[in-house]
Write a protein that holds these residues in place. Structure first.
Motif, PDB file in Angstrom:
ATOM      1  N   GLU A 517       0.920  -1.429  -0.013  1.00 32.30           N
ATOM      2  CA  GLU A 517      -0.157  -0.055  -0.007  1.00 32.30           C
ATOM      3  C   GLU A 517       0.915   1.291  -0.058  1.00 32.30           C
ATOM      4  O   GLU A 517       2.086   1.293   0.411  1.00 32.30           O
ATOM      5  CB  GLU A 517      -0.903   0.124   1.240  1.00 32.30           C
ATOM      6  N   ASP A 545      -3.491  10.844  -0.010  1.00 36.03           N
ATOM      7  CA  ASP A 545      -3.955  10.038  -0.946  1.00 36.03           C
ATOM      8  C   ASP A 545      -3.763   8.558  -0.487  1.00 36.03           C
ATOM      9  O   ASP A 545      -2.406   8.313  -0.740  1.00 36.03           O
ATOM     10  CB  ASP A 545      -3.956  10.294  -2.238  1.00 36.03           C
ATOM     11  N   TYR A 546      -4.537   7.858   0.148  1.00 38.18           N
ATOM     12  CA  TYR A 546      -3.959   6.440   0.735  1.00 38.18           C
ATOM     13  C   TYR A 546      -4.688   5.248  -0.388  1.00 38.18           C
ATOM     14  O   TYR A 546      -5.644   5.350  -0.814  1.00 38.18           O
ATOM     15  CB  TYR A 546      -4.926   6.075   1.802  1.00 38.18           C
ATOM     16  N   GLN A 547      -3.688   4.613  -1.186  1.00 39.10           N
ATOM     17  CA  GLN A 547      -4.189   3.661  -2.304  1.00 39.10           C
ATOM     18  C   GLN A 547      -3.473   2.105  -1.915  1.00 39.10           C
ATOM     19  O   GLN A 547      -2.535   1.735  -1.217  1.00 39.10           O
ATOM     20  CB  GLN A 547      -3.313   4.062  -3.479  1.00 39.10           C
ATOM     21  N   ASP A 548      -4.381   1.220  -2.303  1.00 43.66           N
ATOM     22  CA  ASP A 548      -4.213  -0.150  -2.201  1.00 43.66           C
ATOM     23  C   ASP A 548      -4.182  -0.381  -0.736  1.00 43.66           C
ATOM     24  O   ASP A 548      -3.366  -1.460  -0.181  1.00 43.66           O
ATOM     25  CB  ASP A 548      -3.080  -0.472  -2.930  1.00 43.66           C
ATOM     26  N   GLN A 549      -4.932   0.141   0.208  1.00 41.41           N
ATOM     27  CA  GLN A 549      -5.027  -0.108   1.469  1.00 41.41           C
ATOM     28  C   GLN A 549      -5.249  -1.592   2.045  1.00 41.41           C
ATOM     29  O   GLN A 549      -6.268  -2.199   1.399  1.00 41.41           O
ATOM     30  CB  GLN A 549      -6.170   0.777   2.207  1.00 41.41           C
ATOM     31  N   ASN A 567      -6.287  -5.742  -0.278  1.00 35.92           N
ATOM     32  CA  ASN A 567      -6.175  -4.436  -0.642  1.00 35.92           C
ATOM     33  C   ASN A 567      -7.369  -3.816  -1.431  1.00 35.92           C
ATOM     34  O   ASN A 567      -7.816  -4.031  -2.333  1.00 35.92           O
ATOM     35  CB  ASN A 567      -5.120  -4.277  -1.823  1.00 35.92           C
ATOM     36  N   GLY A 569      -8.682  -0.689  -1.585  1.00 34.76           N
ATOM     37  CA  GLY A 569      -8.996   0.107  -2.364  1.00 34.76           C
ATOM     38  C   GLY A 569      -8.423   1.302  -2.203  1.00 34.76           C
ATOM     39  O   GLY A 569      -7.069   1.531  -1.866  1.00 34.76           O
ATOM     40  N   ALA A 570      -9.025   2.642  -1.877  1.00 32.34           N
ATOM     41  CA  ALA A 570      -8.612   3.866  -1.538  1.00 32.34           C
ATOM     42  C   ALA A 570      -9.268   4.591  -0.530  1.00 32.34           C
ATOM     43  O   ALA A 570     -10.569   4.480  -0.572  1.00 32.34           O
ATOM     44  CB  ALA A 570      -8.446   4.636  -2.764  1.00 32.34           C
ATOM     45  N   THR A 572      -9.182   8.938   1.216  1.00 37.08           N
ATOM     46  CA  THR A 572      -8.612  10.286   1.403  1.00 37.08           C
ATOM     47  C   THR A 572      -8.536  10.584   2.878  1.00 37.08           C
ATOM     48  O   THR A 572      -9.542  10.473   3.681  1.00 37.08           O
ATOM     49  CB  THR A 572      -9.455  11.182   0.407  1.00 37.08           C
TER      50      THR A 572
END
Length: 737
Positions: A517, A545-549, A567, A569-570, A572
């Motif tokens: 992530e 912006d937090y991605q592949d959490q 993972n 998704g995303a 904010t």
């Protein structure tokens, strides 16, 4: 009460700042030496070199040993009260396992193989596993909390931030400190530390601490204390400076936790005998037992060579080992409805080389880093109502390599630019064995008798590699001699891995593991001094912006429990922070911190066990452990008394509503609450004697710190919660020789 406390707390810092000019003017009229009450400059090592806090383009909370002593801080969980937008607390079902979230980013699951989202460092040595990481505060210089991703200088698992536990250097003269403390619930603590110079070049020292406390509650089935404490900790160090440009430090530390196992409090009644909701939130009727043992041990060697006025070479070599043997009774009854006996074991070796640069108009650090770690464990999920036990075991081996650099350039007397980057490569191998056995008892995976599985749920070995480039850039400008503004962009990276609980029958994709992530973070800050340097403050606005959490969830099924590490998704995340210290008068000082946080999922992809399809359920979930408001206000009054100095510090900390998990649960989620503390400390002028009285949670607030959610008849509605400490009192005597 909470509405009143919130209003007072969240406006207290602003009121102090607004009224400061008048207060300062009044203080200057009555004080002949106003400079004596100016705030001292704070030095931190957030960028791996000593710098003034005002000049560091990073959001940092720095708590000195003196401030921690004045507030009676017992362990690192105090950071949750005094740091904006931070969750730092004991993990559910444990006594000394740490979970941390900063600005909505962290990791709650302490299972082996899962990487934390907030990095913990003890004297620049990375502590990879959370077991035994609730460090008691003794023999330290300061604690630093770095908020936001620190991937450039601190590596792959500092995606939310980093906590730095900095121990004290040995004194140049012989020194001995003895401290004893007694308190409520049978508390008895003893600490001894000291150092001794041996010749002109060598110093040796050490510290030993024993922490003991009866339980806040009781196991009504076994009669044992519940929520007790039985911890022994020790450190030994030696420092050698054979020449003016060479320095070596060897350090060893060990912690043993023999506190009883911690089981949750039932929040909902069940049908089994003893499955009622007990009136005491710290009581249990667990039949699984009270055995619990945690040990951690570390060795490190730090070498520094000052090559010349511009270059310093530094080497940090370390090894750490840990072992945990514990039991968690999820159902909290004498029956084996949902019992979890478990063990964890880990070891790690790390090597870091740094080259520090100090030019006339530029400074920086470059280096390489290597980690070799092994984490393993096993646990049984005993399902008495089904008459089966699910055994889960495995390991994760990790080799990590990184190169990094960070440089600061003075473009003018006021304008500075800093650029940095890190390249990390992780090689991981995971092995997972999950099998269902007939009979509600111990399985072969945790040392039970040999047996043939009824169902082999998972059995695989897989290897994956993960790599990432994480840059950072910032621009700082001195508005005047006291104020500095900055703008920064940074990226964080947390490694991928394998779900040690994964059930390949229910979720076939688990054998492929999960991906890393990343967080892209943007920050604006203003730091400095005001009002004749009586006020020091730090403020920040941030957007992430937090991605592949990576999210861990466990779902009850008809035949057991399915685990997901996806993972998803995303999300904010954005917010603001304001903290600092203000000398109101010669005798009155205020410390304050306020945090505002908004975190929302934009996408949450979840595997549907019924349709066997992935679907977006972002409208049903929230970001866990992320209260919208958090704050702290402490006021210290000092005056002379009986040939010494008396310091009285009342304080209040506040946390807004928050969810324990991504899926809101009105039974487990915690409403807003405030903790009120009071410390009274008397110290002789030569610092030789100190008497202290500390009261914590004086309003006896009941608040949850974690929970488990396993509803339904199969688990007899095993919805349980873990609670923070009740009202406590501690009296301490300290002597220095």
């Amino acid at each position: 009460m909470n509405k009143f406390v919130k209003s007072a707390l969240l406006t207290g810092a602003a009121i102090s700042a607004l009224t400061a000019p008048a207060v300062v003017a009044q203080a200057q009229e009555v004080s002949e030496q106003p400079a004596a009450t100016q705030v001292e400059e704070v030095i931190v090592t957030a960028r791996r070199r000593e710098e003034s806090l005002r000049e560091v383009p990073v959001a940092v909370t720095a708590l000195s040993s003196e401030r921690l002593a004045l507030t009676g801080a017992a362990d690192v969980t105090v950071l949750q009260q005094q740091t904006p937008n931070a969750t730092v607390q004991v993990a559910r079902g444990s006594n000394s396992t740490l979970i941390s979230f900063i600005r909505g980013v962290g990791q709650q699951d302490p299972l082996w193989g899962f990487d934390p989202g907030v990095g913990l460092y003890v004297d620049d040595v990375y502590v990879a596993r959370p077991q035994g990481a609730v460090l008691d505060i003794f023999d330290i210089e300061r604690i630093e909390v770095l908020r936001g991703p620190q991937g450039t200088l601190y590596g792959r698992n500092t995606i939310g931030g980093a906590i730095k536990y900095v121990t004290s250097r040995l004194a140049p003269e012989p020194e001995l400190m003895l401290r004893g403390a007694v308190g409520s619930d049978g508390q008895l603590d003893m600490i001894a530390s000291g150092s001794l110079p041996v010749g002109d070049y060598l110093r040796i020292g050490g510290a030993v601490a024993s922490y003991n406390r009866d339980g806040f509650g009781q196991n009504l089935t076994t009669g044992a204390d519940h929520y007790d404490k039985d911890v022994t900790a020790a450190r030994v160090s030696a420092e050698l400076a054979p020449t003016s440009n060479l320095f070596f430090r060897f350090a060893w530390d060990r912690v043993e936790d023999n506190s009883n196992a911690r089981h949750g409090h039932r929040e909902v009644a069940g049908a089994a005998p003893g499955a009622d909701v007990l009136p005491g939130i710290y009581d249990t009727r667990s039949g699984l037992g009270d055995d619990n043992y945690v040990e951690t041990e570390g060795l490190s060697l730090t070498a520094e060579w000052t090559i010349n006025d511009m270059l310093t070479f530094k080497s940090i070599t370390a090894r750490r080992d840990g072992y945990t043997d514990t039991v968690i009774d999820f159902d909290g009854t004498p029956s084996p409805t949902l019992d979890i006996p478990a063990y964890y074991a880990d070891d790690q070796f790390t090597q870091e080389f740094q080259l520090l640069f100090n030019g006339a108009r530029w400074q920086g650090v470059a280096g390489v880093y290597y980690l070799d770690s092994h984490a393993e464990g096993a646990f049984d999920t005993v399902l008495g109502n089904l008459g089966v036990s699910i055994g889960t075991g495995g390991f994760v081996d990790t080799e990590s390599y990184a190169v990094f650099a960070d440089f600061n350039f003075d473009l003018s007397d006021r304008l500075r630019v800093a650029v940095g980057a890190r390249y990390t490569e992780d090689d991981k191998t995971g092995f997972v064995n999950r099998a269902t056995y007939l009979g509600a008892g111990q399985t072969p995976l945790t040392g039970g008798p040999a047996a043939t599985p009824l169902v082999q749920n998972t059995l695989y070995t897989n290897s994956r590699s993960f790599s990432e480039f994480t840059p950072r850039i910032s621009v700082s400008y001195d508005l005047n001699d006291d104020l500095t503004g900055y703008a920064a962009f940074s990226q964080g990276f947390k490694s991928g891995g394998f779900d040690m609980r994964g059930d390949a029958l229910a979720t076939p994709d688990t054998v492929d593991g999960y991906d890393p992530e990343t967080v892209d973070s943007y920050e604006l800050g203003l730091k400095g001094y005001a009002f004749d340097r009586r006020l020091t403050f730090s403020s920040a606005l941030f957007y992430s912006d937090y991605q592949d959490q990576q999210v861990t969830t466990q779902v009850p099924t008809a035949t057991g429990i399915a685990s997901f590490v996806d993972n998803v998704g995303a999300s904010t995340i954005y917010g603001a922070e304001f903290e600092g210290s203000l000398w109101l008068t010669d005798f009155l000082t205020a410390n304050f911190a306020v945090g505002y946080l908004r975190a929302e999922f934009e996408e949450f992809i979840r595997y549907n066990l019924t349709t066997m399809q992935y679907e977006d359920i972002s409208d049903l979930v929230v970001v866990q452990n992320s209260p919208r408001w958090s704050g702290y206000l402490g006021v210290t009054w000092t005056n002379d008394l009986l040939d010494g100095q008396l310091a009285i510090t009342p304080s209040v900390s506040y946390r807004d509503d928050f969810s324990q998990f991504e899926f809101p649960n009105p039974i487990l989620d915690q409403e807003a609450y405030a903790l009120v503390d009071l410390s009274v400390v008397w110290t002789t002028p030569d610092q030789r004697w100190q008497l202290a009285l500390h009261g914590k949670n004086l309003t006896d607030e009941e608040y949850r710190t974690g929970g488990y959610n396993f509803p339904g008849a199969l688990f007899d509605n095993s919805i349980s919660a873990f609670y923070g400490p009740p009202r406590t009192w501690t009296a301490a005597l300290q002597m220095r020789f």
